[in-house]
Design a protein around this motif. Structure first.
Motif, PDB file in Angstrom:
ATOM      1  N   VAL A  10      64.568   6.254  -4.740  1.00  0.00           N
ATOM      2  CA  VAL A  10      64.563   4.785  -4.694  1.00  0.00           C
ATOM      3  C   VAL A  10      63.951   4.283  -3.391  1.00  0.00           C
ATOM      4  CG1 VAL A  10      66.033   2.735  -4.615  1.00  0.00           C
ATOM      5  CG2 VAL A  10      66.532   4.560  -6.240  1.00  0.00           C
ATOM      6  N   MET A  11      64.385   4.848  -2.274  1.00  0.00           N
ATOM      7  CA  MET A  11      63.881   4.381  -0.979  1.00  0.00           C
ATOM      8  C   MET A  11      62.388   4.654  -0.831  1.00  0.00           C
ATOM      9  SD  MET A  11      66.277   2.858   0.462  1.00  0.00           S
ATOM     10  CE  MET A  11      68.057   2.709   0.504  1.00  0.00           C
ATOM     11  N   THR A  12      61.966   5.838  -1.270  1.00  0.00           N
ATOM     12  CA  THR A  12      60.539   6.175  -1.170  1.00  0.00           C
ATOM     13  C   THR A  12      59.701   5.247  -2.039  1.00  0.00           C
ATOM     14  OG1 THR A  12      61.083   8.506  -0.774  1.00  0.00           O
ATOM     15  CG2 THR A  12      58.843   8.004  -1.486  1.00  0.00           C
ATOM     16  N   ALA A  13      60.146   5.013  -3.271  1.00  0.00           N
ATOM     17  CA  ALA A  13      59.394   4.149  -4.189  1.00  0.00           C
ATOM     18  C   ALA A  13      59.302   2.717  -3.655  1.00  0.00           C
ATOM     19  CB  ALA A  13      60.059   4.158  -5.562  1.00  0.00           C
ATOM     20  N   ILE A  14      60.429   2.188  -3.163  1.00  0.00           N
ATOM     21  CA  ILE A  14      60.420   0.813  -2.643  1.00  0.00           C
ATOM     22  C   ILE A  14      59.511   0.712  -1.422  1.00  0.00           C
ATOM     23  CG2 ILE A  14      61.838  -0.927  -1.482  1.00  0.00           C
ATOM     24  CD1 ILE A  14      64.093  -0.255  -3.346  1.00  0.00           C
ATOM     25  N   LEU A  15      59.596   1.705  -0.534  1.00  0.00           N
ATOM     26  CA  LEU A  15      58.757   1.669   0.668  1.00  0.00           C
ATOM     27  C   LEU A  15      57.274   1.720   0.302  1.00  0.00           C
ATOM     28  CD1 LEU A  15      58.809   1.607   3.730  1.00  0.00           C
ATOM     29  CD2 LEU A  15      58.886   4.108   3.735  1.00  0.00           C
ATOM     30  N   LEU A  16      56.921   2.559  -0.693  1.00  0.00           N
ATOM     31  CA  LEU A  16      55.523   2.636  -1.122  1.00  0.00           C
ATOM     32  C   LEU A  16      55.050   1.312  -1.716  1.00  0.00           C
ATOM     33  CD1 LEU A  16      55.386   6.197  -2.736  1.00  0.00           C
ATOM     34  CD2 LEU A  16      54.239   5.435  -0.644  1.00  0.00           C
ATOM     35  N   ILE A  17      55.890   0.698  -2.552  1.00  0.00           N
ATOM     36  CA  ILE A  17      55.523  -0.594  -3.167  1.00  0.00           C
ATOM     37  C   ILE A  17      55.298  -1.651  -2.093  1.00  0.00           C
ATOM     38  CG2 ILE A  17      56.380  -2.485  -4.615  1.00  0.00           C
ATOM     39  CD1 ILE A  17      57.807  -0.346  -6.307  1.00  0.00           C
ATOM     40  N   VAL A  18      56.200  -1.690  -1.125  1.00  0.00           N
ATOM     41  CA  VAL A  18      56.089  -2.682  -0.045  1.00  0.00           C
ATOM     42  C   VAL A  18      54.823  -2.471   0.763  1.00  0.00           C
ATOM     43  CG1 VAL A  18      57.126  -3.447   2.133  1.00  0.00           C
ATOM     44  CG2 VAL A  18      58.570  -3.109   0.118  1.00  0.00           C
ATOM     45  N   ARG A  19      54.502  -1.216   1.071  1.00  0.00           N
ATOM     46  CA  ARG A  19      53.332  -0.932   1.904  1.00  0.00           C
ATOM     47  C   ARG A  19      52.025  -1.082   1.123  1.00  0.00           C
ATOM     48  NH1 ARG A  19      56.053  -2.098   5.261  1.00  0.00           N
ATOM     49  NH2 ARG A  19      57.083  -0.846   6.879  1.00  0.00           N
ATOM     50  N   VAL A  20      51.984  -0.569  -0.108  1.00  0.00           N
ATOM     51  CA  VAL A  20      50.744  -0.637  -0.894  1.00  0.00           C
ATOM     52  C   VAL A  20      50.362  -2.080  -1.184  1.00  0.00           C
ATOM     53  CG1 VAL A  20      49.705  -0.111  -3.129  1.00  0.00           C
ATOM     54  CG2 VAL A  20      50.990   1.652  -1.904  1.00  0.00           C
ATOM     55  N   PHE A  21      51.366  -2.903  -1.582  1.00  0.00           N
ATOM     56  CA  PHE A  21      51.076  -4.299  -1.933  1.00  0.00           C
ATOM     57  C   PHE A  21      51.255  -5.241  -0.754  1.00  0.00           C
ATOM     58  CE2 PHE A  21      52.235  -2.233  -5.945  1.00  0.00           C
ATOM     59  CZ  PHE A  21      51.173  -2.611  -6.749  1.00  0.00           C
ATOM     60  N   GLU A  22      51.616  -4.699   0.399  1.00  0.00           N
ATOM     61  CA  GLU A  22      51.771  -5.488   1.625  1.00  0.00           C
ATOM     62  C   GLU A  22      52.633  -6.731   1.395  1.00  0.00           C
ATOM     63  OE1 GLU A  22      47.857  -6.309   3.061  1.00  0.00           O
ATOM     64  OE2 GLU A  22      47.479  -4.225   3.628  1.00  0.00           O
ATOM     65  N   LEU A  23      53.807  -6.497   0.811  1.00  0.00           N
ATOM     66  CA  LEU A  23      54.708  -7.606   0.518  1.00  0.00           C
ATOM     67  C   LEU A  23      55.304  -8.180   1.802  1.00  0.00           C
ATOM     68  CD1 LEU A  23      56.675  -6.148  -2.550  1.00  0.00           C
ATOM     69  CD2 LEU A  23      54.688  -7.662  -2.556  1.00  0.00           C
ATOM     70  N   PRO A  24      55.220  -9.460   1.989  1.00  0.00           N
ATOM     71  CA  PRO A  24      55.848 -10.064   3.179  1.00  0.00           C
ATOM     72  C   PRO A  24      57.374  -9.895   3.129  1.00  0.00           C
ATOM     73  CG  PRO A  24      54.259 -11.570   2.159  1.00  0.00           C
ATOM     74  CD  PRO A  24      54.484 -10.441   1.190  1.00  0.00           C
ATOM     75  N   TYR A  25      57.950  -9.646   4.269  1.00  0.00           N
ATOM     76  CA  TYR A  25      59.406  -9.469   4.396  1.00  0.00           C
ATOM     77  C   TYR A  25      59.924  -8.394   3.419  1.00  0.00           C
ATOM     78  CZ  TYR A  25      58.900 -13.898   6.850  1.00  0.00           C
ATOM     79  OH  TYR A  25      58.493 -14.878   7.723  1.00  0.00           O
ATOM     80  N   GLY A  26      59.140  -7.348   3.268  1.00  0.00           N
ATOM     81  CA  GLY A  26      59.511  -6.288   2.333  1.00  0.00           C
ATOM     82  C   GLY A  26      60.757  -5.522   2.730  1.00  0.00           C
ATOM     83  N   TYR A  27      61.133  -5.606   4.015  1.00  0.00           N
ATOM     84  CA  TYR A  27      62.332  -4.873   4.434  1.00  0.00           C
ATOM     85  C   TYR A  27      63.585  -5.367   3.719  1.00  0.00           C
ATOM     86  CZ  TYR A  27      62.931  -8.926   7.541  1.00  0.00           C
ATOM     87  OH  TYR A  27      63.063 -10.201   8.051  1.00  0.00           O
ATOM     88  N   TRP A  28      63.541  -6.593   3.164  1.00  0.00           N
ATOM     89  CA  TRP A  28      64.704  -7.091   2.426  1.00  0.00           C
ATOM     90  C   TRP A  28      64.907  -6.327   1.115  1.00  0.00           C
ATOM     91  CZ3 TRP A  28      68.677  -9.552   4.109  1.00  0.00           C
ATOM     92  CH2 TRP A  28      68.569 -10.303   5.272  1.00  0.00           C
ATOM     93  N   ALA A  29      63.840  -5.773   0.597  1.00  0.00           N
ATOM     94  CA  ALA A  29      63.977  -4.929  -0.597  1.00  0.00           C
ATOM     95  C   ALA A  29      64.738  -3.644  -0.257  1.00  0.00           C
ATOM     96  CB  ALA A  29      62.599  -4.590  -1.160  1.00  0.00           C
ATOM     97  N   LEU A  30      64.419  -3.061   0.907  1.00  0.00           N
ATOM     98  CA  LEU A  30      65.125  -1.865   1.345  1.00  0.00           C
ATOM     99  C   LEU A  30      66.599  -2.152   1.634  1.00  0.00           C
ATOM    100  CD1 LEU A  30      62.391  -0.391   3.712  1.00  0.00           C
ATOM    101  CD2 LEU A  30      63.173   0.597   1.554  1.00  0.00           C
TER     102      LEU A  30
END
Length: 350
Positions: free
Chosen positions: A23-43
């Protein structure tokens, strides 16, 4: 119980860490690949949902409360942006009022949801009236990460509280059979210890530990099996009664009781007790195979024993011990029959 299921139960933490890593790896990849703003809230969302409670029931409950808390908190927080930017002090006053109301409800039934409302209000509106873009992204990241975490818990090495509960029921029955058999061997006329040896009572500590673990699992079990959760509650209550009877039976110094001779001389008592111990072991195997046959009271030989005639029982002191011992054994037999009945219903619904 299948080898895989037994392995999964014994290595719950290993499978939990595999699921968390994915889960953590997938979320981190999604956040980085799509450059989601404030992606750390997903983690952060994944950590709060998947942390501490590995069971599906607990995850669903936390995710449900987190999503609703986020939606309500987000709606309240976004509503504060309706206040014109030049009235920033009004924004802050309303923000503080909404936060205090949310914190008040953290002491009520849906405490976690209320806490999420409070956190989301802070996340959304805590930056002031000019922070609208950040507020929107934070809400979106919490929402999609919550859904992703739940789906991962359901489909990636899922851990069910019901499976753990039934595994502990199986262990409880095996340990009960073992304790009861040891007690029977101690009470056997040819197996009495040296009278000069100090009495060291047995204690069913393992049964107590298993019951405590099942008690902790019960809220999660009830969330996973709402329609038949009462059956699991009844099973735990029966286990507690069996534990109380067995603990009294094996911890009492029966050799020192005046009714000891009557207990030893009762025809068929030893054989019927051993038959009951065997039935405990057989029930454990049936629970493991998820196919339990209900045992009727008349099918338990111990309950068919008839004490000696009253003309031979004139010593009140010995009678108390004698009938007390019989009552404990018979009560265990009755609780055992009740347990088979409830367990058979449980597996019919699965």
């Amino acid at each position: 119980m299948s080898q895989y299921r037994a392995f999964a139960i014994q290595h719950t933490r290993l499978f939990y860490m595999i699921r968390i890593s994915f889960v953590m790896t997938a979320i981190l990849l999604i956040v980085r690949v799509f450059e989601l703003p404030y992606g750390y809230w997903a983690l952060i969302t994944a950590v709060t949902i998947l942390g501490t409670i590995p069971f599906i029931g607990g995850v669903l409950t936390k995710a449900n409360q987190r999503v609703w808390g986020t939606v309500i908190g987000g709606a309240v927080g976004l509503a504060l942006f309706l206040v014109p930017e030049q009235y920033h002090w009004t924004h802050h006053v309303l923000f503080l009022g909404a936060l205090l109301v949310a914190m008040y409800f953290t002491q009520e039934k849906y405490a976690y949801a209320a806490l999420m409302v409070a956190i989301t209000i802070v996340v959304v509106a805590g930056g002031g009236p000019a922070d609208f873009d950040a507020a929107t992204w934070r809400i979106l990241n919490v929402a999609w990460a919550a859904v992703f975490s739940v789906l991962s818990s359901v489909f990636i090495f899922p851990s069910r509280a019901t499976t753990h509960f039934l595994y502990m029921l199986e262990q409880f029955l095996q340990q009960s059979a073992k304790y009861y058999h040891q007690h029977n061997q101690h009470m056997h006329p040819n197996g009495n210890p040296d009278p000069s040896t100090p009495f060291e009572p047995l204690h069913a500590d393992k049964l107590s530990a298993l019951i405590d673990q099942q008690q902790n699992l019960l809220p999660h079990v009830q969330k996973e099996t709402q329609a038949h959760s009462n059956l699991y509650t009844n099973i735990l209550l029966i286990e507690k009664r069996l534990y109380a009877d067995l603990e009294a039976l094996i911890s009492t110094h029966w050799d020192a009781q005046q009714g000891k001779d009557k207990i030893s001389d009762m025809p068929g008592l030893m054989e019927t007790k051993e038959a009951l111990a065997l039935q405990f072991q057989q029930l454990a195997e049936q629970v493991a195979n998820k196919s339990v046959n209900a045992v009727l009271l008349e099918d338990i030989s111990l309950l068919q024993l008839i004490p000696k005639g009253h003309d031979e029982l004139r010593d009140d002191d010995s009678d108390i011990s004698y009938f007390g011992y019989l009552w404990l054994n018979r009560e265990m037999a009755r609780q055992f029959a009740h347990l088979t009945e409830v367990s058979s219903k449980l597996f019919r619904y699965q």
